[in-house]
Design a protein around this motif. Structure first.
Motif, PDB file in Angstrom:
ATOM      1  N   UNK A 114       0.884  -1.181   0.000  1.00 26.56           N
ATOM      2  CA  UNK A 114       0.000   0.000   0.000  1.00 26.56           C
ATOM      3  C   UNK A 114       0.911   1.217   0.000  1.00 26.56           C
ATOM      4  N   UNK A 115       0.812   1.986  -1.071  1.00 24.77           N
ATOM      5  CA  UNK A 115       1.652   3.188  -1.231  1.00 24.77           C
ATOM      6  C   UNK A 115       0.794   4.382  -0.815  1.00 24.77           C
ATOM      7  N   UNK A 116       1.161   5.013   0.289  1.00 27.28           N
ATOM      8  CA  UNK A 116       0.401   6.164   0.780  1.00 27.28           C
ATOM      9  C   UNK A 116       1.159   7.435   0.429  1.00 27.28           C
ATOM     10  N   UNK A 117       0.543   8.313  -0.316  1.00 29.59           N
ATOM     11  CA  UNK A 117       1.192   9.561  -0.717  1.00 29.59           C
ATOM     12  C   UNK A 117       0.234  10.322  -1.608  1.00 29.59           C
ATOM     13  N   UNK A 118       0.470  11.605  -1.784  1.00 28.86           N
ATOM     14  CA  UNK A 118      -0.459  12.421  -2.578  1.00 28.86           C
ATOM     15  C   UNK A 118       0.332  13.386  -3.448  1.00 28.86           C
ATOM     16  N   UNK A 141       2.783  -4.772   2.782  1.00 35.54           N
ATOM     17  CA  UNK A 141       3.835  -3.809   3.135  1.00 35.54           C
ATOM     18  C   UNK A 141       3.269  -2.407   2.948  1.00 35.54           C
ATOM     19  N   UNK A 142       3.602  -1.527   3.883  1.00 39.71           N
ATOM     20  CA  UNK A 142       3.105  -0.145   3.800  1.00 39.71           C
ATOM     21  C   UNK A 142       4.274   0.779   3.460  1.00 39.71           C
ATOM     22  N   UNK A 143       4.100   1.609   2.412  1.00 43.95           N
ATOM     23  CA  UNK A 143       5.141   2.612   2.139  1.00 43.95           C
ATOM     24  C   UNK A 143       4.516   3.995   2.328  1.00 43.95           C
ATOM     25  N   UNK A 144       5.122   4.780   3.216  1.00 42.50           N
ATOM     26  CA  UNK A 144       4.625   6.134   3.495  1.00 42.50           C
ATOM     27  C   UNK A 144       5.536   7.104   2.758  1.00 42.50           C
ATOM     28  N   UNK A 145       4.968   7.816   1.805  1.00 42.29           N
ATOM     29  CA  UNK A 145       5.789   8.613   0.903  1.00 42.29           C
ATOM     30  C   UNK A 145       5.367  10.073   0.961  1.00 42.29           C
ATOM     31  N   UNK A 146       6.265  10.913   1.428  1.00 36.34           N
ATOM     32  CA  UNK A 146       5.945  12.333   1.531  1.00 36.34           C
ATOM     33  C   UNK A 146       7.244  13.111   1.643  1.00 36.34           C
ATOM     34  N   UNK A 147       7.472  14.001   0.696  1.00 40.71           N
ATOM     35  CA  UNK A 147       8.715  14.784   0.751  1.00 40.71           C
ATOM     36  C   UNK A 147       8.813  15.518   2.090  1.00 40.71           C
ATOM     37  N   UNK A 159       5.531  -3.782  14.069  1.00 45.11           N
ATOM     38  CA  UNK A 159       4.954  -3.541  12.738  1.00 45.11           C
ATOM     39  C   UNK A 159       5.801  -2.511  11.989  1.00 45.11           C
ATOM     40  N   UNK A 160       6.151  -1.440  12.704  1.00 45.12           N
ATOM     41  CA  UNK A 160       6.955  -0.384  12.068  1.00 45.12           C
ATOM     42  C   UNK A 160       8.277  -0.959  11.576  1.00 45.12           C
ATOM     43  N   UNK A 161       8.791  -1.887  12.302  1.00 48.21           N
ATOM     44  CA  UNK A 161      10.074  -2.471  11.946  1.00 48.21           C
ATOM     45  C   UNK A 161       9.953  -3.427  10.767  1.00 48.21           C
ATOM     46  N   UNK A 162       8.874  -4.175  10.749  1.00 52.03           N
ATOM     47  CA  UNK A 162       8.783  -5.253   9.751  1.00 52.03           C
ATOM     48  C   UNK A 162       8.001  -4.884   8.497  1.00 52.03           C
ATOM     49  N   UNK A 163       7.080  -3.907   8.635  1.00 53.88           N
ATOM     50  CA  UNK A 163       6.134  -3.747   7.522  1.00 53.88           C
ATOM     51  C   UNK A 163       5.953  -2.314   7.020  1.00 53.88           C
ATOM     52  N   UNK A 164       6.769  -1.398   7.528  1.00 48.98           N
ATOM     53  CA  UNK A 164       6.554   0.003   7.114  1.00 48.98           C
ATOM     54  C   UNK A 164       7.855   0.611   6.593  1.00 48.98           C
ATOM     55  N   UNK A 165       7.757   1.173   5.376  1.00 48.33           N
ATOM     56  CA  UNK A 165       8.888   1.880   4.763  1.00 48.33           C
ATOM     57  C   UNK A 165       8.528   3.362   4.718  1.00 48.33           C
TER      58      UNK A 165
END
Ligand code: F6P
Length: 535
Positions: free
Chosen positions: A139-143, A193-199, A226-232
């Motif tokens: 899941x790519x979270x970003x706008x 896997x969660x990717x949090x994308x924000x400049x 969770x933050x360690x294993x599943x969040x970028x």
């Protein structure tokens, strides 16, 4: 500096525009049948045909003269050298360095070092995740720039590699609850896997959705695990990623010196590499790099981004076109108009010049569009017979037909046909001969003389997509030079964000803001009366 509109180059163009008042594009073809050849150029796997624009060699020469008077080549050198072309934010704009090769000399040594390091980190992360085979979903979270580029690239690469074995990528950009709930119902937590994308890592939508999705992933487990294993995390704001608890080895950086809408080439392109592998992402970069080199070295008559920019200036400033349509004949490019909306409108949608003075000429038009074949059955009626007009970019794609040659050929034939129909139109006498129904003649006539540019891609793959996007990026830069704008800031996005923050408590059932806007107040009361804001 002399005002742009008072310059002799601008005045010359205004004079040529008057000469085109009664001239039709088809007349230009009659007097110069070779214009389809002379008014075209090719680079990066893209063939560009501007022969269906309302211009000729004299207009083009006058446009080149305008670009020289605006010191286009000096501006190009300043951009590449890493000067503070983004003067309001006191930084360079070096997105080209993100796709450069060592030794390209874009920006400083430090710039290159950053790119090499982050690319290596990204590669290692991609290999770790792809070889681990734990994740079927990302899941790519970003706008905005943290969403539109990766989403477009994923569509294109999915079209070109239907059998990819990488994880499925799902995008979450807005805070519309419905799609988020659907995703959380559908996806298996353990394999996501969660990717949090924000400049900035401060964007409200991304922060809120990120929190919700981390909670969902945790489901009773320790958040730290969770933050360690599943969040970028991907950001230019390392402190904020640390504060959010993202493990150091799960962090990728993006640079301050590349704007969000120019960031696909950075670690923001991670989902492309996760799904299709690092080589596919590198292909995307190589296409953009080829376009960078072309832009810097090609002669004006052959320079795709410069030609596109100047054709735009001609249509916008001299033919007063308020909008510009992007019409791909490819579903894989369905998101291109949205991508270009941000690129063009956030970059050059400005009304003060670099010196802070209000301009007396039009700048970025409203960009809109959609897949051509769908448009033909919807908005093309207006384009053919309405009172307004819009210059169009037709983007036609050849190449593999996935075993359905008739469908592919039908798509191409329709794209070619629309450009032809818009230019020639059909007058009443022709309609009479062809249709023979006198009563309906006025309804069946087409005025024609509607300009378009055609781009032909031999096929659509990562490399050509890279070249296509970079071509538009440089078009935007070239236009900013003509209009004397800073295309790399975006202060116009701030006001609405501030007001939204102020209104949130009232929307959530709390106190009205002090001195509310009367219309907003009524709407808030109505929302409340309908039960909104109550848990
Ligand atoms: O609000 C506009 C904007 O700042 C864009 O320029 C940017 O691409 C988008 O928001 C997302 O910003 P960020 O990547 O910092 O979350």
């Amino acid at each position: 500096m002399e005002s742009i509109t008072a310059s002799k180059e601008w005045q010359r163009l205004a004079e040529l525009r008057r000469a085109w008042q009664d001239r039709r594009i088809s007349d230009a073809f009659d007097s110069d049948p070779s214009r389809a050849k002379t008014l075209s150029a090719e680079a990066g796997g893209i063939f560009l045909d501007i022969s269906r624009q309302r211009l000729d060699g004299d207009v083009l020469d006058a446009l080149f003269a305008l670009s020289r008077a605006r010191d286009f080549s000096g501006a190009l050198t300043a951009l590449w050298r890493g000067e503070f072309v983004n003067h309001t934010e006191k930084r360079p704009a070096l997105h080209m360095a993100l796709r450069g090769e060592p030794g390209d000399g874009i920006g400083s040594e430090e710039t290159e070092k950053f790119v090499v390091e982050q690319r290596a980190r990204m590669r290692a992360l991609v290999e770790r995740i792809r070889s681990g085979k734990r994740f079927d979903h990302v899941i790519h979270v970003g706008i905005g720039g943290s969403h539109l580029g990766p989403a477009l690239a994923l569509d294109v690469l999915d079209g070109a590699n239907p059998d990819s074995d990488g994880p499925d990528v799902h995008f979450v950009s807005t805070t519309d609850p419905a799609p988020l709930v659907r995703l959380m119902k559908k996806l298996p937590r353990e394999r996501t896997l969660l990717t949090l994308v924000s400049k900035s890592f401060t964007t409200a939508e991304t922060t809120l959705n990120g929190e919700t999705l981390i909670d969902w992933l945790a489901d009773g487990k320790e958040r730290a695990q969770v933050l360690h294993e599943q969040v970028i995390g991907i950001s230019a704001n390392v402190a904020a990623m640390n504060e959010a608890g993202i493990a150091e080895e799960n962090q990728l950086c993006m640079p301050e010196w590349a704007g969000g809408r120019y960031s696909l080439w950075s670690t923001v392109g991670l989902p492309v590499a996760l799904r299709f592998g690092m080589p596919a992402f590198e292909e995307l970069l190589s296409g953009a790099r080829a376009m960078d080199r072309h832009f810097r070295t090609a002669k004006p008559h052959q320079n795709l981004p410069l030609l596109l920019a100047l054709v735009g200036v001609w249509n916008i400033n001299f033919h007063e076109a308020p909008t510009h349509a992007v019409i791909p004949y490819s579903e894989a490019l369905a998101k291109l108009p949205a991508y270009l909306q941000q690129l063009e409108m956030e970059s050059n949608g400005k009304r003060v010049d670099r010196a802070g003075k209000t301009v007396d000429y039009r700048t970025a038009p409203i960009i809109w569009g959609g897949v051509g074949m769908n448009g033909q059955h919807a908005f093309f009626q207006q384009l053919h017979q309405g009172t307004g007009w819009a210059p169009l970019d037709f983007i036609l794609v050849g190449g593999p037909d996935h075993g359905l040659k008739s469908q592919r050929d039908c798509m191409l034939a329709n794209g070619l046909a629309q450009a032809e129909a818009l230019m020639h139109g059909r007058d009443e006498s022709v309609a009479r001969n062809e249709d023979g129904d006198d009563e309906l003649l006025p309804y069946r006539a087409f005025p024609g003389n509607r300009p378009s540019t055609t781009m032909l891609l031999d096929e659509l793959d990562a490399r050509r997509l890279g070249a296509l996007i970079a071509m538009y990026e440089h078009k935007v830069f070239a236009q900013s030079v003509i209009w004397n704008l800073n295309p790399f800031d975006q202060f116009g996005v701030e006001l609405g964000k501030k007001i939204a923050k102020r209104l949130e408590p009232a929307v959530s059932g709390g106190k009205m803001p002090d001195e509310p806007d009367p219309a907003t107040r009524e709407l808030l009361l109505r929302l409340k009366s309908k039960g909104n804001g109550q848990d």
